[in-house]
Design a protein around this motif. Structure first.
Motif, PDB file in Angstrom:
ATOM      1  N   SER A   2       0.832  -1.204   0.000  1.00 56.29           N
ATOM      2  CA  SER A   2       0.000   0.000   0.000  1.00 56.29           C
ATOM      3  C   SER A   2       0.868   1.256   0.000  1.00 56.29           C
ATOM      4  O   SER A   2       2.072   1.210   0.251  1.00 56.29           O
ATOM      5  N   ALA A   3       0.220   2.388  -0.295  1.00 54.27           N
ATOM      6  CA  ALA A   3       0.935   3.663  -0.329  1.00 54.27           C
ATOM      7  C   ALA A   3       1.520   3.983   1.041  1.00 54.27           C
ATOM      8  O   ALA A   3       0.935   3.663   2.086  1.00 54.27           O
ATOM      9  N   LEU A   4       2.676   4.600   1.054  1.00 46.47           N
ATOM     10  CA  LEU A   4       3.349   4.943   2.296  1.00 46.47           C
ATOM     11  C   LEU A   4       2.703   6.173   2.933  1.00 46.47           C
ATOM     12  O   LEU A   4       2.515   7.203   2.289  1.00 46.47           O
ATOM     13  N   MET A   5       2.389   6.059   4.214  1.00 45.01           N
ATOM     14  CA  MET A   5       1.873   7.179   5.000  1.00 45.01           C
ATOM     15  C   MET A   5       2.992   7.713   5.878  1.00 45.01           C
ATOM     16  O   MET A   5       3.699   6.947   6.534  1.00 45.01           O
ATOM     17  N   LEU A   6       3.158   9.028   5.900  1.00 45.90           N
ATOM     18  CA  LEU A   6       4.215   9.655   6.685  1.00 45.90           C
ATOM     19  C   LEU A   6       3.648  10.271   7.956  1.00 45.90           C
ATOM     20  O   LEU A   6       2.733  11.099   7.908  1.00 45.90           O
ATOM     21  N   LEU A   7       4.219   9.872   9.081  1.00 49.29           N
ATOM     22  CA  LEU A   7       3.902  10.487  10.358  1.00 49.29           C
ATOM     23  C   LEU A   7       4.780  11.721  10.574  1.00 49.29           C
ATOM     24  O   LEU A   7       5.733  11.968   9.837  1.00 49.29           O
ATOM     25  N   ASP A   8       4.472  12.463  11.623  1.00 51.71           N
ATOM     26  CA  ASP A   8       5.337  13.557  12.029  1.00 51.71           C
ATOM     27  C   ASP A   8       6.494  13.000  12.847  1.00 51.71           C
ATOM     28  O   ASP A   8       6.726  11.785  12.872  1.00 51.71           O
ATOM     29  N   GLY A   9       7.233  13.857  13.518  1.00 47.65           N
ATOM     30  CA  GLY A   9       8.349  13.432  14.353  1.00 47.65           C
ATOM     31  C   GLY A   9       8.119  13.843  15.796  1.00 47.65           C
ATOM     32  O   GLY A   9       6.993  14.072  16.225  1.00 47.65           O
ATOM     33  N   GLY A  10       9.197  13.964  16.556  1.00 47.92           N
ATOM     34  CA  GLY A  10       9.091  14.319  17.960  1.00 47.92           C
ATOM     35  C   GLY A  10       8.612  15.742  18.172  1.00 47.92           C
ATOM     36  O   GLY A  10       8.804  16.626  17.327  1.00 47.92           O
ATOM     37  N   ALA A  49       6.770  19.920   6.085  1.00 50.12           N
ATOM     38  CA  ALA A  49       7.792  18.929   5.733  1.00 50.12           C
ATOM     39  C   ALA A  49       7.223  17.780   4.913  1.00 50.12           C
ATOM     40  O   ALA A  49       7.987  17.061   4.256  1.00 50.12           O
ATOM     41  N   GLY A  50       5.899  17.579   4.976  1.00 52.97           N
ATOM     42  CA  GLY A  50       5.278  16.521   4.180  1.00 52.97           C
ATOM     43  C   GLY A  50       4.535  15.466   4.958  1.00 52.97           C
ATOM     44  O   GLY A  50       4.057  14.485   4.375  1.00 52.97           O
ATOM     45  N   ALA A  51       4.388  15.634   6.277  1.00 52.54           N
ATOM     46  CA  ALA A  51       3.700  14.629   7.090  1.00 52.54           C
ATOM     47  C   ALA A  51       2.229  14.533   6.703  1.00 52.54           C
ATOM     48  O   ALA A  51       1.564  15.546   6.462  1.00 52.54           O
ATOM     49  N   VAL A 232       1.379  -1.841   9.380  1.00 53.48           N
ATOM     50  CA  VAL A 232       2.548  -1.907  10.260  1.00 53.48           C
ATOM     51  C   VAL A 232       3.377  -0.647  10.054  1.00 53.48           C
ATOM     52  O   VAL A 232       3.558  -0.197   8.911  1.00 53.48           O
ATOM     53  N   GLY A 233       3.858  -0.083  11.144  1.00 51.45           N
ATOM     54  CA  GLY A 233       4.600   1.163  11.026  1.00 51.45           C
ATOM     55  C   GLY A 233       5.753   1.272  12.000  1.00 51.45           C
ATOM     56  O   GLY A 233       5.882   0.490  12.950  1.00 51.45           O
ATOM     57  N   VAL A 234       6.602   2.268  11.758  1.00 53.09           N
ATOM     58  CA  VAL A 234       7.801   2.509  12.563  1.00 53.09           C
ATOM     59  C   VAL A 234       7.996   4.006  12.738  1.00 53.09           C
ATOM     60  O   VAL A 234       7.888   4.767  11.779  1.00 53.09           O
ATOM     61  N   TYR A 235       8.280   4.416  13.980  1.00 51.37           N
ATOM     62  CA  TYR A 235       8.856   5.750  14.189  1.00 51.37           C
ATOM     63  C   TYR A 235       9.861   5.663  15.321  1.00 51.37           C
ATOM     64  O   TYR A 235       9.543   5.649  16.484  1.00 51.37           O
ATOM     65  N   ALA A 236      11.108   5.550  14.883  1.00 50.88           N
ATOM     66  CA  ALA A 236      12.221   5.317  15.801  1.00 50.88           C
ATOM     67  C   ALA A 236      12.668   6.616  16.465  1.00 50.88           C
ATOM     68  O   ALA A 236      12.369   7.719  16.001  1.00 50.88           O
ATOM     69  N   ASN A 237      13.419   6.475  17.561  1.00 51.29           N
ATOM     70  CA  ASN A 237      14.032   7.646  18.172  1.00 51.29           C
ATOM     71  C   ASN A 237      15.488   7.768  17.722  1.00 51.29           C
ATOM     72  O   ASN A 237      15.989   6.935  16.972  1.00 51.29           O
ATOM     73  N   ILE A 278       3.657   2.688   7.241  1.00 53.78           N
ATOM     74  CA  ILE A 278       3.547   3.925   8.013  1.00 53.78           C
ATOM     75  C   ILE A 278       4.928   4.191   8.600  1.00 53.78           C
ATOM     76  O   ILE A 278       5.478   3.341   9.312  1.00 53.78           O
ATOM     77  N   ILE A 279       5.509   5.342   8.311  1.00 57.10           N
ATOM     78  CA  ILE A 279       6.858   5.658   8.806  1.00 57.10           C
ATOM     79  C   ILE A 279       6.913   7.124   9.225  1.00 57.10           C
ATOM     80  O   ILE A 279       6.412   8.008   8.527  1.00 57.10           O
ATOM     81  N   GLY A 280       7.526   7.358  10.359  1.00 65.36           N
ATOM     82  CA  GLY A 280       7.748   8.714  10.846  1.00 65.36           C
ATOM     83  C   GLY A 280       8.917   8.713  11.800  1.00 65.36           C
ATOM     84  O   GLY A 280       9.844   7.912  11.666  1.00 65.36           O
ATOM     85  N   GLY A 281       8.868   9.593  12.793  1.00 64.31           N
ATOM     86  CA  GLY A 281       9.963   9.673  13.745  1.00 64.31           C
ATOM     87  C   GLY A 281       9.460   9.938  15.143  1.00 64.31           C
ATOM     88  O   GLY A 281       8.366  10.476  15.335  1.00 64.31           O
TER      89      GLY A 281
END
Length: 302
Positions: A2-10, A49-51, A232-237, A278-281
């Motif tokens: 599926s299309a990638l969804m961008l989260l925001d960051g900290g 930024a594009g979130a 499934v998504g990731v937002y690492a520190n 889903i990917i962000g920070g």
């Protein structure tokens, strides 16, 4: 895929960088209390930024940060304000942007040993009441144990907004090479619980990038085996490994020099290749990182 969804960051570190009121113990809640326009500026920076998703600044609305007296008197109203600020930026975005209602770990970040269901219910209930009318989905964050996720579902009751459950992982490698939550529970068991709780997405946040790929593999494989439409998504520190007795947001940790925006994209490409959509920070990942993720998506390499 599926299309990638961008989260925001900290949020906390961005508020501090912008010059917002910022100190312990209030952390990111202080700007919400004293200078909420800074919170709007952080949301707007991530949208620029594009979130695709901005997260309410409600993570620190817990007694540990704002004190028991203020929590009892103001937690619900502050949660409402956090939602309204995010909605205000969403309306000005000029493109589709979703608002995630951040529900924090109720008894302490990174500390499954401190979790008590009764206390957790008391903490989460006013946040849910305050945010409910303002958010597009619920995002329970930095969950260290499966029982924390179960409590969130219970407190939300029959609320029909999508539920995203985001777990934090052990930063150090496990002897059996199985990815685990900070409680020691297997990611595979957390994925099983997420499905049973009706989650629309299972994410991993506030852990090192190095431990995310194995967790993504386990979650993606499980949901595929169940023919389940769970993202499934990731937002690492951007921190060094955290000890087991660490308390998230107890101070401004040093930021790793090897997690520049460009290098963070490399990690994101690995998660994406494994099936993350889903990917962000998280802490230490800022608008400059999200902008690079956005550019990579536009270029077709993410």
């Amino acid at each position: 895929m599926s299309a990638l969804m961008l989260l925001d960051g900290g949020t906390g570190r961005e508020l501090a960088r912008m010059g917002a009121p910022f100190r312990q113990p209030e952390w990111s809640a202080l700007a919400l209390i004293e200078a909420p326009h800074f919170v709007s500026q952080v949301h707007a920076a991530y949208v620029q930024a594009g979130a695709d998703v901005i997260t309410t600044n409600s993570y620190a609305l817990v007694p540990f940060h704002i004190g028991e007296e203020r929590f009892v008197a103001q937690a619900e109203a502050l949660a409402t304000l956090a939602g309204e600020l995010a909605q205000g930026v969403k309306r000005q975005a000029g493109r589709p942007v979703a608002v995630a209602g951040s529900l924090p770990p109720s008894c302490g970040s990174y500390r499954p040993d401190l979790f008590r269901a009764e206390e957790g219910r008391r903490v989460l209930a006013p946040l849910v009441r305050g945010l409910r009318a303002q958010v597009d989905h619920w995002q329970a964050e930095t969950l260290s144990a499966i029982e924390e996720a179960q409590l969130v579902r219970d407190v939300l009751g029959h609320d029909d907004k999508p539920l995203w459950l985001s777990f934090t992982l052990q930063d150090e490698g496990c002897a059996d090479a199985q990815p685990r939550l900070r409680s020691g529970e297997l990611v595979a068991d957390a994925a099983r619980a997420a499905l049973a709780l009706g989650a629309r997405a299972m994410l991993f946040n506030c852990s090192q990038p190095e431990v995310m790929a194995a967790a993504v593999d386990v979650a993606v494989d499980f949901f595929r085996s169940q023919a389940a439409a769970v993202q499934v998504g990731v937002y690492a520190n951007a921190f060094p490994p955290q000890p087991k007795d660490a308390e998230a947001n107890s101070g401004l940790d040093e930021i790793r020099a090897d997690l520049t925006p460009a290098l963070y994209v490399n990690w994101a490409r690995s998660w994406r290749a494994r099936g993350a959509d889903i990917i962000g920070g998280c802490c230490g990942i800022g608008p400059e990182h999200i902008e690079q993720l956005y550019k990579a998506r536009m270029a077709g390499v993410l």
